[in-house]
Design a protein around this motif. Structure first.
Motif, PDB file in Angstrom:
ATOM      1  N   VAL A  18       0.853  -1.191   0.000  1.00 25.74           N
ATOM      2  CA  VAL A  18       0.000   0.000   0.000  1.00 25.74           C
ATOM      3  C   VAL A  18       0.892   1.246   0.000  1.00 25.74           C
ATOM      4  O   VAL A  18       0.675   2.182  -0.783  1.00 25.74           O
ATOM      5  N   GLN A  19       1.911   1.250   0.871  1.00 22.32           N
ATOM      6  CA  GLN A  19       2.851   2.371   0.919  1.00 22.32           C
ATOM      7  C   GLN A  19       3.543   2.546  -0.429  1.00 22.32           C
ATOM      8  O   GLN A  19       3.713   3.673  -0.904  1.00 22.32           O
ATOM      9  N   ALA A  20       3.933   1.440  -1.045  1.00 25.59           N
ATOM     10  CA  ALA A  20       4.605   1.520  -2.345  1.00 25.59           C
ATOM     11  C   ALA A  20       3.702   2.182  -3.379  1.00 25.59           C
ATOM     12  O   ALA A  20       4.154   3.049  -4.144  1.00 25.59           O
ATOM     13  N   GLY A  21       2.436   1.786  -3.407  1.00 26.26           N
ATOM     14  CA  GLY A  21       1.499   2.380  -4.362  1.00 26.26           C
ATOM     15  C   GLY A  21       1.257   3.856  -4.100  1.00 26.26           C
ATOM     16  O   GLY A  21       1.201   4.665  -5.035  1.00 26.26           O
ATOM     17  N   ILE A  22       1.123   4.206  -2.839  1.00 32.63           N
ATOM     18  CA  ILE A  22       0.926   5.614  -2.475  1.00 32.63           C
ATOM     19  C   ILE A  22       2.139   6.437  -2.895  1.00 32.63           C
ATOM     20  O   ILE A  22       2.009   7.517  -3.492  1.00 32.63           O
ATOM     21  N   ASN A  23       3.330   5.928  -2.593  1.00 30.00           N
ATOM     22  CA  ASN A  23       4.545   6.663  -2.945  1.00 30.00           C
ATOM     23  C   ASN A  23       4.771   6.697  -4.456  1.00 30.00           C
ATOM     24  O   ASN A  23       5.315   7.669  -4.980  1.00 30.00           O
ATOM     25  N   LEU A  24       4.345   5.649  -5.163  1.00 32.34           N
ATOM     26  CA  LEU A  24       4.430   5.655  -6.622  1.00 32.34           C
ATOM     27  C   LEU A  24       3.540   6.764  -7.188  1.00 32.34           C
ATOM     28  O   LEU A  24       3.930   7.487  -8.107  1.00 32.34           O
ATOM     29  N   ARG A  25       2.357   6.903  -6.615  1.00 32.46           N
ATOM     30  CA  ARG A  25       1.440   7.978  -7.053  1.00 32.46           C
ATOM     31  C   ARG A  25       2.044   9.341  -6.738  1.00 32.46           C
ATOM     32  O   ARG A  25       1.936  10.285  -7.528  1.00 32.46           O
ATOM     33  N   LEU A  26       2.681   9.470  -5.578  1.00 30.86           N
ATOM     34  CA  LEU A  26       3.334  10.727  -5.208  1.00 30.86           C
ATOM     35  C   LEU A  26       4.456  11.050  -6.191  1.00 30.86           C
ATOM     36  O   LEU A  26       4.635  12.201  -6.586  1.00 30.86           O
ATOM     37  N   LYS A  27       5.208  10.020  -6.602  1.00 35.10           N
ATOM     38  CA  LYS A  27       6.256  10.214  -7.617  1.00 35.10           C
ATOM     39  C   LYS A  27       5.641  10.763  -8.901  1.00 35.10           C
ATOM     40  O   LYS A  27       6.204  11.646  -9.554  1.00 35.10           O
ATOM     41  N   GLY A  28       4.468  10.242  -9.278  1.00 34.48           N
ATOM     42  CA  GLY A  28       3.794  10.747 -10.473  1.00 34.48           C
ATOM     43  C   GLY A  28       3.460  12.221 -10.363  1.00 34.48           C
ATOM     44  O   GLY A  28       3.579  12.968 -11.336  1.00 34.48           O
ATOM     45  N   SER A  29       3.082  12.653  -9.176  1.00 34.59           N
ATOM     46  CA  SER A  29       2.740  14.059  -8.974  1.00 34.59           C
ATOM     47  C   SER A  29       3.980  14.945  -8.868  1.00 34.59           C
ATOM     48  O   SER A  29       3.996  16.059  -9.371  1.00 34.59           O
ATOM     49  N   LEU A  30       5.022  14.443  -8.197  1.00 26.76           N
ATOM     50  CA  LEU A  30       6.224  15.250  -7.975  1.00 26.76           C
ATOM     51  C   LEU A  30       7.256  15.096  -9.086  1.00 26.76           C
ATOM     52  O   LEU A  30       8.176  15.908  -9.188  1.00 26.76           O
ATOM     53  N   GLY A  31       7.124  14.035  -9.887  1.00 25.11           N
ATOM     54  CA  GLY A  31       7.979  13.866 -11.039  1.00 25.11           C
ATOM     55  C   GLY A  31       9.327  13.219 -10.790  1.00 25.11           C
ATOM     56  O   GLY A  31      10.101  13.046 -11.717  1.00 25.11           O
ATOM     57  N   ASP A  32       9.613  12.833  -9.548  1.00 26.69           N
ATOM     58  CA  ASP A  32      10.935  12.269  -9.258  1.00 26.69           C
ATOM     59  C   ASP A  32      10.857  11.375  -8.028  1.00 26.69           C
ATOM     60  O   ASP A  32      10.247  11.766  -7.018  1.00 26.69           O
ATOM     61  N   PRO A  33      11.472  10.172  -8.072  1.00 30.85           N
ATOM     62  CA  PRO A  33      11.403   9.275  -6.918  1.00 30.85           C
ATOM     63  C   PRO A  33      12.135   9.815  -5.682  1.00 30.85           C
ATOM     64  O   PRO A  33      11.729   9.534  -4.560  1.00 30.85           O
ATOM     65  N   ILE A  34      13.181  10.592  -5.886  1.00 32.60           N
ATOM     66  CA  ILE A  34      13.898  11.166  -4.726  1.00 32.60           C
ATOM     67  C   ILE A  34      12.999  12.138  -3.973  1.00 32.60           C
ATOM     68  O   ILE A  34      12.932  12.105  -2.740  1.00 32.60           O
ATOM     69  N   TRP A  35      12.292  12.995  -4.711  1.00 31.67           N
ATOM     70  CA  TRP A  35      11.406  13.953  -4.040  1.00 31.67           C
ATOM     71  C   TRP A  35      10.210  13.254  -3.405  1.00 31.67           C
ATOM     72  O   TRP A  35       9.740  13.658  -2.337  1.00 31.67           O
ATOM     73  N   ALA A  36       9.731  12.193  -4.033  1.00 30.62           N
ATOM     74  CA  ALA A  36       8.627  11.434  -3.435  1.00 30.62           C
ATOM     75  C   ALA A  36       9.078  10.787  -2.134  1.00 30.62           C
ATOM     76  O   ALA A  36       8.365  10.827  -1.126  1.00 30.62           O
ATOM     77  N   ALA A  37      10.275  10.181  -2.129  1.00 31.65           N
ATOM     78  CA  ALA A  37      10.798   9.563  -0.906  1.00 31.65           C
ATOM     79  C   ALA A  37      11.046  10.619   0.164  1.00 31.65           C
ATOM     80  O   ALA A  37      10.749  10.405   1.346  1.00 31.65           O
ATOM     81  N   THR A  38      11.567  11.779  -0.233  1.00 31.14           N
ATOM     82  CA  THR A  38      11.816  12.865   0.717  1.00 31.14           C
ATOM     83  C   THR A  38      10.511  13.335   1.349  1.00 31.14           C
ATOM     84  O   THR A  38      10.428  13.518   2.565  1.00 31.14           O
ATOM     85  N   ALA A  39       9.495  13.509   0.517  1.00 32.96           N
ATOM     86  CA  ALA A  39       8.192  13.937   1.044  1.00 32.96           C
ATOM     87  C   ALA A  39       7.612  12.889   1.980  1.00 32.96           C
ATOM     88  O   ALA A  39       7.061  13.217   3.042  1.00 32.96           O
ATOM     89  N   SER A  40       7.754  11.619   1.616  1.00 31.84           N
ATOM     90  CA  SER A  40       7.251  10.536   2.448  1.00 31.84           C
ATOM     91  C   SER A  40       7.936  10.547   3.819  1.00 31.84           C
ATOM     92  O   SER A  40       7.274  10.419   4.860  1.00 31.84           O
ATOM     93  N   PHE A  41       9.249  10.705   3.829  1.00 30.68           N
ATOM     94  CA  PHE A  41       9.979  10.754   5.101  1.00 30.68           C
ATOM     95  C   PHE A  41       9.637  11.997   5.905  1.00 30.68           C
ATOM     96  O   PHE A  41       9.546  11.948   7.129  1.00 30.68           O
TER      97      PHE A  41
END
Length: 147
Positions: A18-41
């Motif tokens: 579930v977390q992976a899917g949520i963060n994948l969606r966040l990556k789609g909005s933010l455009g980058d996996p680093i920023w998605a991981a940063t936002a998640s943390f």
């Protein structure tokens, strides 16, 4: 009471894809996996701080923090790597395949950590039954990956 911990572990495990899917969606909005991981943390850190203050958890003394071995501070680095990795893997592998290979990797590492009693774990020697269990996980991961 052990069954409550098993249920808790099942719930925590169920939250991983579930977390992976949520963060994948966040990556789609933010455009980058680093920023998605940063936002998640950042959100996770904020939630933990609010919880700590709400429950009046005692703040550890600076000396307590300084007494921790240097390597105990690398957990955050490993957590950041894990969140970054699941953001990448979720989009490439899908939830089931990603989780199957993550679990296989976790169990291989866990066998080694247990066998040698590394990083604060009690020693639980490797047995053929434990190896068979990990082998079956790898077979399962292979089947999930293939089909």
């Amino acid at each position: 009471m052990k069954w409550m911990y098993v249920l808790f572990a099942l719930l925590a495990g169920a939250m991983m894809p579930v977390q992976a899917g949520i963060n994948l969606r966040l990556k789609g909005s933010l455009g980058d996996p680093i920023w998605a991981a940063t936002a998640s943390f950042a959100v996770g850190t904020l939630v933990l701080l609010v919880y700590a203050f709400a429950t009046k958890a005692p703040v550890p003394a600076l000396g307590m923090a300084a007494s921790a071995p240097w390597w105990s501070w690398t957990g955050g680095v490993l957590g950041a790597f894990f969140v970054f990795a699941i953001i990448i893997l979720a989009g490439k592998l899908g939830a089931a395949t990603m989780m199957a290979w993550l679990l296989a990797g976790q169990f291989i590492a866990a066998l080694i950590l247990d066998h040698y009693g590394l990083i604060s774990f009690n020693v639980h020697t490797i047995s053929w039954q434990r190896i068979a269990g990990v082998f079956l996980l790898i077979v399962g991961a292979t089947l999930i990956n293939r089909y």
